[in-house]
Motif scaffolding. Structure first.
Motif, PDB file in Angstrom:
ATOM      1  N   MET A 141      -9.743  -3.080   4.750  1.00 57.94           N
ATOM      2  CA  MET A 141      -8.476  -3.421   4.120  1.00 57.94           C
ATOM      3  C   MET A 141      -7.488  -2.262   4.268  1.00 57.94           C
ATOM      4  N   LYS A 142      -8.004  -1.042   4.184  1.00 60.49           N
ATOM      5  CA  LYS A 142      -7.115   0.118   4.286  1.00 60.49           C
ATOM      6  C   LYS A 142      -6.460   0.179   5.663  1.00 60.49           C
ATOM      7  N   ILE A 143      -7.245  -0.078   6.700  1.00 62.04           N
ATOM      8  CA  ILE A 143      -6.708  -0.039   8.060  1.00 62.04           C
ATOM      9  C   ILE A 143      -5.669  -1.151   8.237  1.00 62.04           C
ATOM     10  N   PHE A 144      -5.955  -2.330   7.682  1.00 65.41           N
ATOM     11  CA  PHE A 144      -5.033  -3.457   7.762  1.00 65.41           C
ATOM     12  C   PHE A 144      -3.686  -3.118   7.127  1.00 65.41           C
ATOM     13  N   THR A 145      -3.699  -2.520   5.945  1.00 62.99           N
ATOM     14  CA  THR A 145      -2.443  -2.193   5.272  1.00 62.99           C
ATOM     15  C   THR A 145      -1.681  -1.104   6.028  1.00 62.99           C
ATOM     16  N   ILE A 146      -2.405  -0.171   6.606  1.00 63.90           N
ATOM     17  CA  ILE A 146      -1.750   0.890   7.380  1.00 63.90           C
ATOM     18  C   ILE A 146      -1.104   0.304   8.633  1.00 63.90           C
ATOM     19  N   ILE A 147      -1.819  -0.594   9.311  1.00 62.05           N
ATOM     20  CA  ILE A 147      -1.274  -1.212  10.524  1.00 62.05           C
ATOM     21  C   ILE A 147      -0.019  -2.017  10.194  1.00 62.05           C
ATOM     22  N   LEU A 148      -0.073  -2.808   9.117  1.00 63.07           N
ATOM     23  CA  LEU A 148       1.106  -3.578   8.731  1.00 63.07           C
ATOM     24  C   LEU A 148       2.281  -2.671   8.363  1.00 63.07           C
ATOM     25  N   SER A 149       2.007  -1.572   7.698  1.00 61.36           N
ATOM     26  CA  SER A 149       3.074  -0.639   7.335  1.00 61.36           C
ATOM     27  C   SER A 149       3.702  -0.003   8.574  1.00 61.36           C
ATOM     28  N   VAL A 150       2.884   0.328   9.555  1.00 63.30           N
ATOM     29  CA  VAL A 150       3.405   0.923  10.795  1.00 63.30           C
ATOM     30  C   VAL A 150       4.246  -0.095  11.566  1.00 63.30           C
ATOM     31  N   ILE A 151       3.775  -1.353  11.616  1.00 59.41           N
ATOM     32  CA  ILE A 151       4.553  -2.399  12.280  1.00 59.41           C
ATOM     33  C   ILE A 151       5.894  -2.594  11.577  1.00 59.41           C
ATOM     34  N   ARG A 195      -2.613  -1.150  -1.768  1.00 58.88           N
ATOM     35  CA  ARG A 195      -3.507   0.015  -1.661  1.00 58.88           C
ATOM     36  C   ARG A 195      -3.770   0.620  -3.028  1.00 58.88           C
ATOM     37  N   THR A 196      -2.743   0.707  -3.859  1.00 57.62           N
ATOM     38  CA  THR A 196      -2.899   1.270  -5.198  1.00 57.62           C
ATOM     39  C   THR A 196      -3.807   0.391  -6.053  1.00 57.62           C
ATOM     40  N   SER A 197      -3.622  -0.922  -5.978  1.00 58.34           N
ATOM     41  CA  SER A 197      -4.452  -1.819  -6.783  1.00 58.34           C
ATOM     42  C   SER A 197      -5.909  -1.778  -6.333  1.00 58.34           C
ATOM     43  N   LYS A 198      -6.144  -1.663  -5.032  1.00 58.47           N
ATOM     44  CA  LYS A 198      -7.524  -1.547  -4.544  1.00 58.47           C
ATOM     45  C   LYS A 198      -8.167  -0.238  -5.002  1.00 58.47           C
TER      46      LYS A 198
END
Length: 67
Positions: free
Chosen positions: A1-11, A54-57
C-alpha cells in the motif's frame, strides 16, 4: 500500500508540473487553461488524500501493536 500511495503521489506531482506549463497566465480561466487549472487542483487533492491514507494506515498499525 505504501508503494501504491507513493506512485500515485509522484504521478499527481508530474501532472501538476505538466499542467502548470499549459496554463496561460494572461487568461488562466479561459480555453485550455481552465482544464489545466482543474487538473492541477485535482492532482493536489490526490496528494492530500494519499497523505491522509498513509497517516491512517500508520495509526491503524500502531493501534494493532497495542493489542
Amino acid at each position: 500500500m505504501k508503494i501504491f500511495t507513493i506512485i500515485l503521489s509522484v504521478i499527481a506531482l508530474g501532472l501538476i508540473i505538466f499542467n502548470f506549463t499549459q496554463v496561460d497566465f494572461d487568461a488562466p480561466l479561459k480555453g485550455d487553461s481552465i482544464i489545466a487549472v482543474i487538473t492541477i487542483v485535482a492532482s493536489l487533492c490526490v496528494i492530500v488524500m494519499m497523505a491522509i491514507l498513509r497517516t491512517s494506515k500508520r495509526i491503524e498499525q500502531k493501534v494493532k501493536e497495542r493489542k
